[in-house]
Structure formats: C-alpha cells, structure tokens
Design a protein around this motif. Sequence first.
Motif, mmCIF file in Angstrom:
data_model
loop_
_atom_site.group_PDB
_atom_site.id
_atom_site.type_symbol
_atom_site.label_atom_id
_atom_site.label_comp_id
_atom_site.label_asym_id
_atom_site.label_seq_id
_atom_site.Cartn_x
_atom_site.Cartn_y
_atom_site.Cartn_z
ATOM 1 N N ASP A 115 5.289 11.168 -0.085
ATOM 2 C CA ASP A 115 5.414 12.491 0.531
ATOM 3 C C ASP A 115 4.215 12.775 1.430
ATOM 4 O OD1 ASP A 115 6.593 15.139 0.846
ATOM 5 O OD2 ASP A 115 4.885 15.850 -0.333
ATOM 6 N N ILE A 116 4.462 13.045 2.697
ATOM 7 C CA ILE A 116 3.440 13.461 3.649
ATOM 8 C C ILE A 116 3.794 14.887 4.057
ATOM 9 C CG2 ILE A 116 2.235 12.950 5.809
ATOM 10 C CD1 ILE A 116 2.063 10.663 3.832
ATOM 11 N N LYS A 117 2.914 15.830 3.741
ATOM 12 C CA LYS A 117 3.213 17.226 4.054
ATOM 13 C C LYS A 117 3.159 17.471 5.564
ATOM 14 C CE LYS A 117 3.530 18.405 -0.284
ATOM 15 N NZ LYS A 117 4.872 18.498 -0.877
ATOM 16 N N GLY A 118 3.965 18.404 6.010
ATOM 17 C CA GLY A 118 3.982 18.752 7.423
ATOM 18 C C GLY A 118 5.407 18.893 7.926
ATOM 19 N N LYS A 119 5.547 19.281 9.169
ATOM 20 C CA LYS A 119 6.869 19.404 9.771
ATOM 21 C C LYS A 119 7.505 18.027 9.866
ATOM 22 C CE LYS A 119 5.676 23.523 12.473
ATOM 23 N NZ LYS A 119 5.524 24.099 13.833
ATOM 24 N N ILE A 133 0.836 -1.195 0.000
ATOM 25 C CA ILE A 133 0.000 0.000 0.000
ATOM 26 C C ILE A 133 0.875 1.250 0.000
ATOM 27 C CG2 ILE A 133 -1.872 1.219 1.160
ATOM 28 C CD1 ILE A 133 -2.592 -1.430 2.542
ATOM 29 N N PHE A 134 0.791 2.021 -1.082
ATOM 30 C CA PHE A 134 1.522 3.282 -1.206
ATOM 31 C C PHE A 134 0.596 4.429 -0.807
ATOM 32 C CE2 PHE A 134 3.878 0.425 -3.881
ATOM 33 C CZ PHE A 134 5.187 0.860 -3.844
ATOM 34 N N LEU A 135 1.057 5.297 0.081
ATOM 35 C CA LEU A 135 0.222 6.377 0.579
ATOM 36 C C LEU A 135 0.956 7.712 0.572
ATOM 37 C CD1 LEU A 135 -1.310 4.490 3.643
ATOM 38 C CD2 LEU A 135 -2.496 5.029 1.507
ATOM 39 N N GLU A 136 0.234 8.769 0.205
ATOM 40 C CA GLU A 136 0.788 10.140 0.235
ATOM 41 C C GLU A 136 -0.297 11.087 0.715
ATOM 42 O OE1 GLU A 136 0.031 12.918 -1.940
ATOM 43 O OE2 GLU A 136 -1.559 11.889 -3.050
ATOM 44 N N SER A 137 0.118 12.267 1.159
ATOM 45 C CA SER A 137 -0.867 13.249 1.610
ATOM 46 C C SER A 137 -0.346 14.671 1.440
ATOM 47 C CB SER A 137 -1.222 13.031 3.087
ATOM 48 O OG SER A 137 -2.107 14.048 3.528
ATOM 49 N N PRO A 138 -1.148 15.539 0.781
ATOM 50 C CA PRO A 138 -0.753 16.943 0.630
ATOM 51 C C PRO A 138 -1.256 17.822 1.768
ATOM 52 C CG PRO A 138 -2.705 16.538 -0.665
ATOM 53 C CD PRO A 138 -2.360 15.231 0.003
ATOM 54 N N LYS A 182 -3.764 15.990 12.433
ATOM 55 C CA LYS A 182 -5.196 16.156 12.216
ATOM 56 C C LYS A 182 -5.733 15.233 11.132
ATOM 57 C CE LYS A 182 -8.663 19.710 11.131
ATOM 58 N NZ LYS A 182 -8.872 21.143 10.817
ATOM 59 N N TYR A 183 -4.928 15.005 10.081
ATOM 60 C CA TYR A 183 -5.416 14.239 8.934
ATOM 61 C C TYR A 183 -4.787 12.852 8.832
ATOM 62 C CZ TYR A 183 -7.339 18.761 7.619
ATOM 63 O OH TYR A 183 -8.031 19.948 7.618
ATOM 64 N N ALA A 184 -3.531 12.778 8.466
ATOM 65 C CA ALA A 184 -2.907 11.477 8.195
ATOM 66 C C ALA A 184 -3.033 10.509 9.367
ATOM 67 C CB ALA A 184 -1.438 11.673 7.821
ATOM 68 N N HIS A 220 2.412 15.073 -4.049
ATOM 69 C CA HIS A 220 2.218 16.411 -4.597
ATOM 70 C C HIS A 220 3.528 17.196 -4.556
ATOM 71 C CE1 HIS A 220 -1.880 15.109 -3.895
ATOM 72 N NE2 HIS A 220 -2.331 16.161 -4.537
ATOM 73 N N GLN A 221 4.458 16.815 -5.410
ATOM 74 C CA GLN A 221 5.782 17.416 -5.422
ATOM 75 C C GLN A 221 6.417 17.165 -6.782
ATOM 76 O OE1 GLN A 221 7.986 15.271 -2.415
ATOM 77 N NE2 GLN A 221 7.748 13.320 -3.444
ATOM 78 N N ALA A 222 7.576 17.777 -7.013
ATOM 79 C CA ALA A 222 8.267 17.607 -8.296
ATOM 80 C C ALA A 222 8.770 16.182 -8.474
ATOM 81 C CB ALA A 222 9.433 18.594 -8.396
ATOM 82 N N ASP A 223 9.077 15.522 -7.372
ATOM 83 C CA ASP A 223 9.512 14.123 -7.386
ATOM 84 C C ASP A 223 8.270 13.247 -7.216
ATOM 85 O OD1 ASP A 223 12.016 13.147 -7.866
ATOM 86 O OD2 ASP A 223 12.557 12.867 -5.777
#
Length: 311
Positions: A256-260, A220-225, A231-233, A287-290
């Motif tokens: 890619d998981i956005k956040g600190k 299972i591949f997972l990403e989050s913008p 709060k979300y992931a 959601h990134q160039a890579d």
Amino acid sequence: MKKCYLLLLLSTLLSAGAAETVPVWEGLFGRMKTIAVCAPGLPGKSSEVDLALKNLREAGYKVKLMPNARKNETSRKMVAPDLRAADFMQAYCDPEVDAIWCVRGGSGSIQAAMRLDWEKLRARKIPVIGFSNITELHCMMQKHGAGHIFTGPSLTQLTQCNARSIAWFSRAITKAAQPEIQLKVIRGRDCSGYPAGGHITLYQRTYCAGNAYSTDGRIIFLESPRSNPYKYAAKELELLRQKGAFDRCAAVVFGDIKGKVQEVDKVIRDFAAKVKCPVYYDFPYGHQADNFLIDFERKVFISADGKLQVK
C-alpha cells in the motif's frame, strides 16, 4: 408470532454470547506459549495496547511485558534508547520467550538497534514481529544475521486488521500453506527469492547508511503511509536506485502506497521504467486493515502474470 419472535431473539443472544467466548486471536501463534512485548519505537496508545494484550491473553498465550514497554503511554514521548535496547535484549535472551512482538513503530527503533549486542543476539533465533519504523531494526537484524524477521502487523495494529490478515498472520507464524495472491503486473517475469524491505522511507534511510543486508536475489517488498508519493516515495525510490538496491534484486513488490491513485500509479510506473527487475504492486501490506505478515525466511515465488506464492 410473539413466541417465534422471542425464540429468535433468544437464539440470537445465545449465538452472540457463544461468539464472544471464542478468543479473537485463538491459535495466532500456534503452539508457541510465551510472547514478549516490547517497544523499540514509540509508546503505544493505552487503549489499543490494553485491547491487544487482552486478545493475546484470552487466546491462551503467556505475555511477558518488558519493563519499559508501556512507559510514557500518557505523554507518548520517546523512551530513552538505552531502556528500549535493554528491554529488547532481556526479551531476546530469555529462554522462555518464543517470539517478540513490537507494540508499534513510530520512530526511534534505529537508536535502540545501535545499542544491541549482536553477538549475543546471534546465539539464538526467535521471531521479531513489527513493521513501519521497525523496518530500521529489521534491517540491522538482517545485516548482523540475528533473529527471525517478520514484517507486518505490530501488536496494536493487528487489532485494526481484517479477518484475512489475522488468518494470514497465523499461517505465516506457523509456516502453514498460504493462499495464492494475484498481484498487478508492471513488468512481469518468473522470479523467486527471500524477502527484504519495509517502509520505503525507513528502508531507504537504513540501506543508504549501510545498515541493511544486500538485496542481491531478494524480492523487495515496499509500503508507505506518507500521503504525497511525489515528495516521498518517488524520491526515496530514486535514492535507493542510485545506491544500487535494485541492480541485482529478484523483483520489487509494492504494498500500500498512500496518495491519489493516479499519482501512486505514475510513481510506480516511472520507477519501473528506470530498473530492469520485475515490478509488481497491490500486495496487501502496509498501514491498512489488509496487512499480510511477511516472513523473511520463507521463499516467495512470483509468476510472470503476477501470481505470488509463499513456499
């Protein structure tokens, strides 16, 4: 000295001119000829769509732009679900079309998916490419055994991707050999399986509603913008865990998981502590160039020390 400078300037200009004649997406789809463009989610930004279509045509591909694919670009309002579903059906059932490329994600692909004729869609098998909100459409496709799912750069997003993502995209579509990827390891174990997953929010929503295929034996591949991973992931992963999504999967790989950085790391490690499957992260997907295109019908192998290979 002046003559040398002029010769250098002329050489630079000629080199630049030669580079411009090489299509940005040359060979992107290999020997495929006709690419259908539709928007199961929200409309795209006009300038981005213009550039993407230009790149595709200059690379030598015939583009079949579906009737409503560019509707509402000025207002960016959602097109009626019936129209989006009709576009998708038209593209899919057209024998000339070699692949469907979604303009973007946004929202609303589940509304179009609910209106599709799955019996007709199972009659042939063509690539359907997109990610983000297209996760919902992909989940429905996987559940109904229709189409060939590729999760990764949408039409407009590929214009923002780097060279290695474009190269990976082409190799994925043409089934060429891919370079090995070194992942970071949270819990490692030799494993293999066919992919599943997508945008965590959309995957959780669709899976928990019973509109996704079984995760048994899947990687299972997972990403989050979404920029607040607590709060979300974290909450969405817990809902998936409670629903049994990770009970018999082969592994979980985070893109890619956005956040600190510290927050993302904690969310992933807290998740790994609650599941028994191998957990890896840092795959270039999101959601990134890579953003590497993932073929759901191409088996993935991961070693205990995090070396990922696509066979």
